[in-house]
Design an enzyme around this catalytic site. Structure first.
Site, PDB file in Angstrom:
ATOM      1  N   LYS A  39     -20.953 -49.171  72.684  1.00 33.07           N
ATOM      2  CA  LYS A  39     -21.895 -48.274  72.019  1.00 33.07           C
ATOM      3  C   LYS A  39     -21.471 -47.970  70.586  1.00 33.07           C
ATOM      4  O   LYS A  39     -22.256 -47.511  69.768  1.00 33.07           O
ATOM      5  CB  LYS A  39     -21.992 -46.965  72.820  1.00 33.07           C
ATOM      6  CG  LYS A  39     -23.043 -45.983  72.320  1.00 33.07           C
ATOM      7  CD  LYS A  39     -23.028 -44.722  73.172  1.00 33.07           C
ATOM      8  CE  LYS A  39     -24.007 -43.684  72.641  1.00 33.07           C
ATOM      9  NZ  LYS A  39     -23.982 -42.425  73.445  1.00 33.07           N
ATOM     10  N   GLU A  89     -14.989 -42.374  77.802  1.00 36.55           N
ATOM     11  CA  GLU A  89     -14.379 -41.310  77.006  1.00 36.55           C
ATOM     12  C   GLU A  89     -13.022 -41.036  77.645  1.00 36.55           C
ATOM     13  O   GLU A  89     -12.931 -40.870  78.858  1.00 36.55           O
ATOM     14  CB  GLU A  89     -15.247 -40.058  77.030  1.00 36.55           C
ATOM     15  CG  GLU A  89     -16.611 -40.212  76.382  1.00 36.55           C
ATOM     16  CD  GLU A  89     -16.533 -40.239  74.868  1.00 36.55           C
ATOM     17  OE1 GLU A  89     -15.468 -39.909  74.320  1.00 36.55           O
ATOM     18  OE2 GLU A  89     -17.542 -40.597  74.242  1.00 36.55           O
ATOM     19  N   THR A 138      -7.503 -44.843  85.708  1.00 35.63           N
ATOM     20  CA  THR A 138      -6.296 -44.208  85.169  1.00 35.63           C
ATOM     21  C   THR A 138      -5.446 -43.610  86.279  1.00 35.63           C
ATOM     22  O   THR A 138      -5.950 -43.277  87.360  1.00 35.63           O
ATOM     23  CB  THR A 138      -6.690 -43.082  84.182  1.00 35.63           C
ATOM     24  OG1 THR A 138      -5.539 -42.337  83.788  1.00 35.63           O
ATOM     25  CG2 THR A 138      -7.668 -42.118  84.827  1.00 35.63           C
ATOM     26  N   ASP A 139      -4.164 -43.460  85.987  1.00 37.63           N
ATOM     27  CA  ASP A 139      -3.279 -42.792  86.952  1.00 37.63           C
ATOM     28  C   ASP A 139      -3.550 -41.293  87.040  1.00 37.63           C
ATOM     29  O   ASP A 139      -3.127 -40.624  87.986  1.00 37.63           O
ATOM     30  CB  ASP A 139      -1.807 -43.047  86.621  1.00 37.63           C
ATOM     31  CG  ASP A 139      -1.402 -42.608  85.223  1.00 37.63           C
ATOM     32  OD1 ASP A 139      -2.260 -42.100  84.461  1.00 37.63           O
ATOM     33  OD2 ASP A 139      -0.222 -42.802  84.862  1.00 37.63           O
ATOM     34  N   GLU A 140      -4.292 -40.755  86.080  1.00 34.44           N
ATOM     35  CA  GLU A 140      -4.528 -39.314  86.051  1.00 34.44           C
ATOM     36  C   GLU A 140      -5.394 -38.832  87.212  1.00 34.44           C
ATOM     37  O   GLU A 140      -5.425 -37.637  87.522  1.00 34.44           O
ATOM     38  CB  GLU A 140      -5.136 -38.896  84.715  1.00 34.44           C
ATOM     39  CG  GLU A 140      -4.208 -39.153  83.532  1.00 34.44           C
ATOM     40  CD  GLU A 140      -4.682 -38.522  82.245  1.00 34.44           C
ATOM     41  OE1 GLU A 140      -5.210 -37.395  82.295  1.00 34.44           O
ATOM     42  OE2 GLU A 140      -4.529 -39.145  81.187  1.00 34.44           O
ATOM     43  N   TYR A 164     -11.533 -34.966  82.167  1.00 30.26           N
ATOM     44  CA  TYR A 164     -11.422 -36.419  82.004  1.00 30.26           C
ATOM     45  C   TYR A 164     -11.056 -37.092  83.319  1.00 30.26           C
ATOM     46  O   TYR A 164     -11.735 -38.018  83.773  1.00 30.26           O
ATOM     47  CB  TYR A 164     -10.380 -36.762  80.945  1.00 30.26           C
ATOM     48  CG  TYR A 164      -9.905 -38.201  81.022  1.00 30.26           C
ATOM     49  CD1 TYR A 164     -10.789 -39.257  80.819  1.00 30.26           C
ATOM     50  CD2 TYR A 164      -8.580 -38.505  81.330  1.00 30.26           C
ATOM     51  CE1 TYR A 164     -10.371 -40.579  80.916  1.00 30.26           C
ATOM     52  CE2 TYR A 164      -8.147 -39.825  81.419  1.00 30.26           C
ATOM     53  CZ  TYR A 164      -9.049 -40.853  81.212  1.00 30.26           C
ATOM     54  OH  TYR A 164      -8.630 -42.162  81.312  1.00 30.26           O
ATOM     55  N   SER A 167     -13.786 -37.019  85.888  1.00 30.81           N
ATOM     56  CA  SER A 167     -14.865 -37.976  85.641  1.00 30.81           C
ATOM     57  C   SER A 167     -14.445 -39.386  86.041  1.00 30.81           C
ATOM     58  O   SER A 167     -15.254 -40.159  86.578  1.00 30.81           O
ATOM     59  CB  SER A 167     -15.287 -37.939  84.166  1.00 30.81           C
ATOM     60  OG  SER A 167     -14.287 -38.472  83.311  1.00 30.81           O
ATOM     61  N   LYS A 168     -13.186 -39.730  85.802  1.00 28.42           N
ATOM     62  CA  LYS A 168     -12.713 -41.058  86.205  1.00 28.42           C
ATOM     63  C   LYS A 168     -12.595 -41.155  87.729  1.00 28.42           C
ATOM     64  O   LYS A 168     -12.895 -42.197  88.315  1.00 28.42           O
ATOM     65  CB  LYS A 168     -11.370 -41.366  85.542  1.00 28.42           C
ATOM     66  CG  LYS A 168     -11.445 -41.564  84.030  1.00 28.42           C
ATOM     67  CD  LYS A 168     -12.316 -42.756  83.643  1.00 28.42           C
ATOM     68  CE  LYS A 168     -11.669 -44.077  84.002  1.00 28.42           C
ATOM     69  NZ  LYS A 168     -12.483 -45.237  83.540  1.00 28.42           N
ATOM     70  N   ASN A 263       7.930 -36.404  76.986  1.00 29.28           N
ATOM     71  CA  ASN A 263       7.249 -36.436  75.694  1.00 29.28           C
ATOM     72  C   ASN A 263       8.209 -36.198  74.538  1.00 29.28           C
ATOM     73  O   ASN A 263       8.132 -36.876  73.499  1.00 29.28           O
ATOM     74  CB  ASN A 263       6.126 -35.395  75.663  1.00 29.28           C
ATOM     75  CG  ASN A 263       4.926 -35.815  76.485  1.00 29.28           C
ATOM     76  OD1 ASN A 263       4.796 -36.975  76.875  1.00 29.28           O
ATOM     77  ND2 ASN A 263       4.035 -34.871  76.762  1.00 29.28           N
ATOM     78  N   GLY A 297      -4.137 -26.981  81.923  1.00 30.26           N
ATOM     79  CA  GLY A 297      -4.066 -27.891  83.066  1.00 30.26           C
ATOM     80  C   GLY A 297      -3.198 -29.102  82.824  1.00 30.26           C
ATOM     81  O   GLY A 297      -3.425 -30.162  83.410  1.00 30.26           O
TER      82      GLY A 297
END
Length: 358
Positions: A39, A89, A138-140, A164, A167-168, A263, A297
């Site tokens: 898109k 997204e 995704t692993d999320e 996110y 939704s996945k 991180n 979260g």
């Protein structure tokens, strides 16, 4: 009609992972027609594919995956027998601010593709034979792990925590439902955090490389103790190719880099490599680190168990994290004009105007 052995749609092919998948398929399957469907939202950048845009086996179409009729026409016109679905997204922070956009693209967009594929493939003389809908997730979707050495496996229950990942997770369930209900040949893969060239600079690694170059703040959520598993994007593209051709229909495969990093440790590694390549004294950019309020979260730890993929299909990542990070930093430093065009939005002007009415 076309003279290619096979026609495959790659959705989101102008994005970060998608552009690497398109390039990999063009290189390794010159007898295929690879149709890039994108898109061209803010993260879609056709400059990512400038080196292969004139290849005979490459075709771009600017289409919203929610446009059911346009997808069906494209599939019919080119006798599409495979869909590799990456369009999504993907930035968690954006999903927290605007969950509706994520539901539309990631859930309804996936459903639109599934229904398009079902309608076209069920009407073909051979039905579902030789067809495949490959969904990249995704692993999320698995939620979060403690610091106990546990890993996400393909049987880990879903427990998404962000809009996110929710939704996945929903899109994954729709893919499985189409396989179970209609017999559509489907495969799902769940990958860990990708890194490498052409990543949109809202993501941690390219953002921080760019900030280090400009002596800007390096904002770290909380205390920087959240852990992610890092996968070099070209290794991911190779895994997708392998699974598309050799994977078992109906199965799920986890793809991980076997590279867990806190991180804050990743940020220090980025600083070390980037400062060295910029000719700065070691640790010169450490004062740029700033600690900010944690993300809502924010999952504590992700870690992928990719042993099923390794055991059944023989895949292992080709790069150790240190080598992959060095390659990544070098690429961004060697391609600062690309970074500048993306961060200023200049990249949108040429290609998006060219395809404005398509």
């Amino acid at each position: 009609m076309n003279n290619f052995k096979r026609s495959i749609i790659v959705t989101g092919g102008a994005g970060f992972i998608g552009s690497h998948v398109v390039r990999h398929l063009i290189k390794h399957h010159p007898d295929y027609l690879i149709i890039n469907v994108d898109k061209l939202t803010y993260a879609g950048n056709l400059e990512n594919l400038k080196d292969i845009e004139n290849e005979p086996g490459y075709l771009f179409r600017r289409i919203d995956i929610c446009d059911h009729q346009a997808i069906m026409r494209l599939m019919t016109d080119y006798n599409v027998t495979g869909i590799i679905h990456l369009a999504a997204e993907s930035h968690v922070d954006r999903s927290i601010e605007d969950p509706f956009t994520f539901a539309r693209t990631n859930v309804l967009g996936t459903l639109s593709l599934l229904q398009s594929a079902r309608n076209v493939w069920e009407q073909s003389p051979e039905g579902y034979d030789g067809k495949l809908f490959y969904h990249i997730s995704t692993d999320e979707v698995y939620g979060a792990l403690d610091f106990d050495g546990s890993l996400f496996t393909e049987s880990t229950p879903y427990a998404p925590h962000s809009p996110y990942s929710a939704s996945k997770a929903s899109s994954d369930h729709f893919v499985r439902a189409f396989h179970d209900t209609y017999g559509m040949p489907c495969i799902i893969t769940n990958c860990s955090n990708n890194y490498g060239p052409y990543q949109f600079p809202e993501k941690l690694i390219p953002l921080f490389i760019n900030n280090i170059c400009h002596n800007r703040s390096l904002p770290v959520y909380g205390e920087g103790l959240n852990v992610r598993d890092w996968l070099y994007v070209e290794d991911h593209a190779a895994a997708i190719d392998l699974i598309f051709h050799k994977g078992t229909v109906g199965e799920t495969y986890n793809i991980g880099g076997f590279n867990e990093k806190k991180n804050i440790d990743l940020v220090h590694a980025l600083i070390k490599v980037t400062d060295r390549l910029l000719g700065r004294p070691e640790g010169a950019s450490i004062p740029l680190i700033t600690y900010v309020s944690d993300r809502k979260g924010h999952d504590l730890r992700y870690a992928i168990d990719a042993s099923k993929l390794q055991r059944e299909l023989g895949w292992t990542p080709s790069l150790q994290f240190e080598e992959g990070l060095e390659r990544t930093v070098r690429w961004y430093l060697d391609n600062r004009e690309w970074m500048e065009r993306v961060t200023t939005g200049e990249y949108e002007d040429y290609y998006k105007n060219m395809y404005a009415d398509r």
